[in-house]
Design an enzyme around this catalytic site. Structure first.
Site, short mmCIF file in Angstrom:
data_model
loop_
_atom_site.label_atom_id
_atom_site.label_comp_id
_atom_site.label_asym_id
_atom_site.label_seq_id
_atom_site.Cartn_x
_atom_site.Cartn_y
_atom_site.Cartn_z
N TYR B 126 1.20 -1.61 -0.11
CA TYR B 126 -0.11 -0.26 -0.09
C TYR B 126 0.66 1.39 0.21
O TYR B 126 2.31 1.42 0.95
CB TYR B 126 -1.13 -0.31 1.14
CG TYR B 126 -1.82 1.84 1.77
CD1 TYR B 126 -2.65 1.29 0.64
CD2 TYR B 126 -1.29 2.53 2.20
CE1 TYR B 126 -3.79 3.16 1.53
CE2 TYR B 126 -1.76 3.63 2.25
CZ TYR B 126 -2.61 3.42 1.79
OH TYR B 126 -3.61 5.44 2.30
N GLU B 214 -4.09 7.35 -3.08
CA GLU B 214 -4.38 5.65 -2.84
C GLU B 214 -3.90 4.99 -3.85
O GLU B 214 -4.61 5.06 -4.89
CB GLU B 214 -5.56 5.90 -1.88
CG GLU B 214 -5.56 5.49 -0.67
CD GLU B 214 -6.30 5.06 0.55
OE1 GLU B 214 -6.49 5.40 1.73
OE2 GLU B 214 -7.35 4.18 -0.67
#
Lengths: 349, 404
Positions: B126, B214
Site C-alpha cells: 500500500y 491511494e
C-alpha cells in the site's frame, strides 16, 4: 485584558478596495479608530473612503505593499480579504513585512497553498488566525473580521470556534444572559489553519481577565482531542464545549473544507469523549451553550426555561432597537460607547 | 472531487508513475477490441474492472439494472485469460448496477469498464499520500499490508504503516523514499524502482493539487517492476480553478442529482436519509441544527448551508432542493443574522413560497440582525408557518409538526 486584538491593534486591511474588503472595513471603522492602512497593489497613495455602497467612517491610507503599511502607518496586525488564489501569498507577504497577528478571512484557499504558507511562518514570531474564519473580536476594544458587533458584550468569557454563525449563536446566548466576552476567536473551518484550539487555549491561559472558555468544535481532524489533552494538564478554569456534526455521515464534507469524518476518524463522539475525559463540560445541544457556561461560572439564572425566554426577549429587544435606527445610527450602535448605554438600559429594567 | 480509476491512472502515467496498462470502454464490443489490441502487444491475461467512484468493487455484487433481485455477477473486478469470458464479463457489468459496502443498497450504474493487463504479481503493498492535519504537512504512507482496507490496518496494526513527512519547501526527497523502501524490506532493483515510483507519485500529487492519493495495491511483479494496480485520487475542489483539464474529469452521474443541482446555485447541500429538511446559514450552525433536530427526536433530511450571501433566489432554490426529496415531512429554516439580514431572508421565504408549493409544515427561526422586522414580514405574509423563538423551540416545533 484580552488576546490577539485590543486597544494596541493597528490594523492593515489587505484587499481593502474589494467588495467584501470595503464593506467589512466600513463596519470595522465604525467600531473604532484602529484601522490604520489598507493594501491594494497599484492603488498606493490613495486615501480610501469606501465605495458607493459602503462608506468608511474615516479615511484610510492605501499602500502598494504591507511593508509600506508597516513602515509608514506602523501597522502591527493585518486582516486578509483577498481572493482565494492570492490569499496564501498575502499571508506570507504580511509575515515578511513584520506583521505579528495575521487574520485571514478568505474561504476556499487551495490546501496545498496553505501547507506551504503554514510551514513557512510556523517558526516565525507570528500568530496566524484562519483562514476561512470570521476573525477575532475583543468586545468594546477591537473587532477584526466579519462578525456582527452588536451581539457581543465586553466581559470575561473567551470563545474559541471553528465556525462562523454557530459562534454568533453561542455569543448571542452568552450576551443574552449578560455574560460578556473577553475575546472571541474564530479559528476557521479549513484543514490547515494557523491558530488551532491548543494555541488559542495557550493565549487565554495567560490572560488574567478570562474566567472561562466556550469551545466550539466540529467533526474532522483531531484538533479537539489535542486541545483536550492540553487542557487536562494545563488549564484549570472552566471550559464548556460543543461539537457540531453529531449527526453527520462519514466520508462527506459538511460545508467546511475541514469538516469531514475520514477513515472513521474525526467523529463528534470521539471528540466529546476526549473532552469529557479532560474534565471539560460538554453540551449535547447547541441550545445549551450559554446556560451551561452560566452554570459552571456560578452565575444565577433562574431556570432553563426562564433563561430561554430571556434569550428570546433580549434578542428581540436588540433587534427592535437596531431595526428602528437608520443605517448611520446602526453603525454607531456597534461602537463600544453605545454598548455601555445598552448596558445601562438593561440595568434600569 | 473524486475521479475514476482509469482517469487517475492516466494522470499518474503522465507524471511517469508506472501503472497497470488498460483501456477504458463503454460497450462489450469495445471491450473485446481493446483486449485483442492488447493481445497484439503480447498481453494474454486481462482484468475487467467496473468503473464507479466507490471502493470495495472486487467484493461487490452486480445486479440487473431493472430486475434488482437478479444477481448477474459476484465481484466488479474479474480476471480472465479467455476473450469470450472477457466479453461476457463486460456485458454483465456495463449498464448494470454494482453494490459495494460503500455505495449503499442503491448501488452505482456501471457506465465504463477498464480492460487492464493481467500482471504476474509477486507481492502487494500500500502507498498513499494524504494531508496530515496534526503536522499540517503532506505525508507519504506505505505498508506491507497491500490490498486490504488501510483504515483497518491503521486501527489494528498502526505500526505496520510507515510514514514520511514532507517539508513543502524542499519536497519529498529520494532518501525518504529509500528509507520507506528499506523499511518495507525491498532490495536491489525493486528498491530502486520503488524510489522512482514514490518520487514520481509525490510529484503527481503536488502537480495536480490533490487531497488524497491511494495506490492500493501497489504491486511488485515477477519481473521486478513496481506498478500501480489500482489508483484512487481525490482532487482539492478549491484548486480546480487552476486545473481546468482536471475539473473536466468530473462525472456528475456519480453524484447525487440533488447535490449536482445544488452546486449549480453555489449551495452547500448534502443529502441525508431523515425527514426534516433544513435550511441554515453557515456550515457550523447547519450541522448544529441537524444535531438538535436529532436530539428532539426527529432526523435531518439534509445538510444545507445557504452561505453568507443568502438572498431571495438562494432561499427559493433551497426550497426547491429540499422539497424535491420525497422523504421530507417538515422544513426548518434557521438563520442567525449577522451580515445576512433576517428581513431579507424573510422576504426570500415569502417570495419563494409564492413560486414553490410548500406541501409540508414550515418552521422558521430567525435571530440576530433585523429579526423583529423579519418576524413581522412572515406574520403578514399569510403563509402557514410556525415562528420559533430559539433553537430548542424550533426543534420542538418541528418534531410536533411531524407527529401530527
Amino acid at each position: 485584558m484580552s488576546v490577539l486584538v485590543d486597544r494596541k491593534t493597528r490594523l492593515v486591511v489587505q484587499g481593502i478596495t474589494g467588495k467584501e474588503g470595503t464593506f467589512h472595513t466600513s463596519q470595522m471603522t465604525a467600531y473604532g479608530r484602529y484601522v490604520v492602512a489598507g493594501v491594494t497593489p497599484g492603488k498606493g497613495g490613495l486615501k480610501y473612503k469606501g465605495n458607493e455602497k459602503d462608506k468608511l467612517k474615516y479615511e484610510v491610507p492605501i499602500y502598494n505593499s504591507v511593508a509600506d503599511a508597516v513602515k509608514l502607518s506602523r501597522a502591527n496586525t493585518s486582516v486578509i480579504f483577498v481572493p482565494p488564489a492570492f490569499a496564501a501569498d498575502a499571508i506570507i507577504e504580511a509575515a515578511e513585512a513584520g506583521i505579528k497577528t495575521i487574520i485571514c478571512i478568505t474561504e476556499g484557499i487551495p490546501t496545498s497553498d496553505m501547507v506551504r504558507a503554514y510551514n513557512y511562518i510556523k517558526d516565525k514570531d507570528v500568530h496566524l488566525v484562519g483562514p476561512n474564519c470570521p476573525g477575532v473580536i475583543s468586545p468594546g476594544k477591537c473587532k477584526v473580521g466579519i462578525m456582527p458587533a452588536f451581539i457581543h458584550r465586553p466581559g470575561r468569557v473567551g470563545v474559541i470556534s471553528r465556525s462562523g454563525t454557530l459562534t454568533y449563536e453561542a455569543v448571542g446566548q452568552l450576551s443574552a444572559l449578560k455574560i460578556g466576552q473577553s475575546t472571541c476567536i474564530g479559528i476557521g473551518g479549513d484543514p490547515v489553519i494557523g491558530t488551532r484550539f491548543v494555541d488559542a487555549f495557550k493565549l487565554f491561559a495567560d490572560d488574567r481577565d478570562t474566567d472561562g472558555i466556550v469551545m466550539i468544535g466540529e467533526i474532522g481532524g483531531t484538533a479537539e482531542e489535542e486541545a483536550a489533552a492540553w487542557v487536562k494538564k494545563n488549564y484549570k478554569k472552566p471550559v464548556v464545549a460543543f461539537i457540531a456534526g453529531q449527526t453527520a455521515p462519514p466520508g462527506r464534507r459538511m460545508g467546511h473544507a475541514g469538516a469531514i469524518i475520514s477513515g472513521g476518524k474525526g467523529t463528534a463522539e470521539e471528540k466529546m469523549k476526549a473532552l469529557k475525559a479532560a474534565g471539560i463540560t460538554v453540551v449535547k445541544s447547541p441550545a445549551d451553550i450559554g446556560i451551561t457556561m452560566a452554570e459552571v461560572l456560578g452565575i444565577k439564572v433562574k431556570t432553563k426555561k426562564a433563561a430561554a425566554k430571556k434569550i428570546e426577549k433580549n434578542a428581540d429587544k436588540k433587534a427592535v432597537k437596531k431595526g428602528k435606527k437608520t443605517l448611520k445610527k446602526e453603525k454607531k450602535k456597534d461602537k463600544p460607547k453605545h454598548k455601555k448605554k445598552d448596558k445601562k438600559k438593561h440595568k434600569k429594567k | 472531487m473524486n475521479i475514476h480509476e482509469y482517469q487517475a491512472k492516466e494522470i499518474l502515467k503522465n507524471y511517469g508513475v508506472p501503472i497497470q496498462e488498460g483501456i477504458p470502454v463503454s460497450t462489450a464490443t469495445e471491450a473485446s477490441e481493446a483486449a485483442k489490441a492488447m493481445k497484439g502487444r503480447g498481453i494474454n491475461a486481462w482484468v475487467v474492472k467496473a468503473q464507479i467512484h466507490a471502493g470495495g468493487r472486487g467484493k461487490g455484487t452486480i445486479y440487473h439494472h431493472k430486475e434488482r433481485n437478479e444477481v448477474l455477477l459476484h465481484g466488479g473486478v474479474k480476471f480472465t485469460t479467455d476473450l469470450d469470458k472477457l466479453k461476457e464479463y463486460a456485458e454483465k457489468m456495463l449498464g448494470n448496477v454494482l453494490v459495494t459496502h460503500q455505495t449503499g443498497d442503491a448501488g452505482k450504474t456501471i457506465k465504463k469498464v477498464l480492460v487492464a493487463e493481467g500482471l504476474d504479481i509477486e507481492k502487494e503493498y500500500y502507498v498513499g499520500v494524504v494531508l496530515d492535519r496534526v503536522h499540517s504537512q503532506y505525508v507519504i504512507m506505505a505498508s506491507t499490508e497491500g490490498g486490504v482496507e488501510i483504515e483497518k490496518v491503521a486501527a489494528e496494526h498502526p505500526e505496520k504503516i510507515l510514514k514520511e513527512y514532507v517539508n513543502p519547501s524542499i519536497g519529498f526527497r529520494p532518501y525518504q523514499a529509500t528509507r520507506l523502501a528499506l523499511a518495507l524490506g525491498l532490495e536491489g532493483d525493486i528498491q530502486k524502482n520503488f524510489v522512482k515510483f514514490a518520487v514520481a507519485l509525490y510529484n503527481a500529487f503536488v502537480g495536480t493539487d490533490a487531497s488524497l492519493f491511494e495506490i492500493n495495491p501497489l504491486v511488485i511483479t515477477k519481473d521486478k517492476r513496481v506498478v500501480a494496480l489500482d489508483a484512487k485520487i481525490n482532487l482539492d475542489d478549491n484548486a480546480l480553478d487552476r486545473h481546468p483539464a482536471l475539473a473536466a474529469l468530473r462525472d456528475k452521474d456519480e453524484e447525487d442529482p440533488l447535490e449536482v443541482e445544488a452546486s449549480k446555485y453555489n449551495l452547500n447541500y448534502v443529502k441525508l436519509d431523515g425527514n426534516v429538511g433544513c435550511m441554515v446559514n453557515g456550515a457550523g450552525l447547519a450541522m448544529a441544527t441537524m444535531d438538535i433536530i436529532k436530539l428532539a427526536g426527529a432526523t435531518p433530511a439534509n445538510f444545507l448551508d445557504v452561505g453568507g450571501g443568502a438572498n431571495p433566489e438562494t432561499v427559493e432554490n433551497g426550497f426547491k432542493l429540499i422539497l424535491s426529496d420525497p422523504n421530507v415531512k417538515a422544513i426548518l429554516i434557521n438563520i442567525f443574522g449577522g451580515i445576512v439580514r433576517c428581513d431579507r431572508i424573510a422576504t426570500g421565504v415569502v417570495q419563494a413560497a409564492k413560486n414553490v408549493k410548500i406541501r409540508v409544515p414550515l418552521i422558521v427561526r430567525l435571530q440576530g440582525t433585523n429579526a423583529i422586522e423579519a418576524k413581522e414580514i412572515l406574520r403578514h405574509s399569510g403563509i402557514p408557518m410556525k415562528v420559533a423563538d430559539d433553537l430548542a423551540d424550533a426543534a420542538q416545533l418541528v418534531v410536533e409538526s411531524i407527529k401530527k
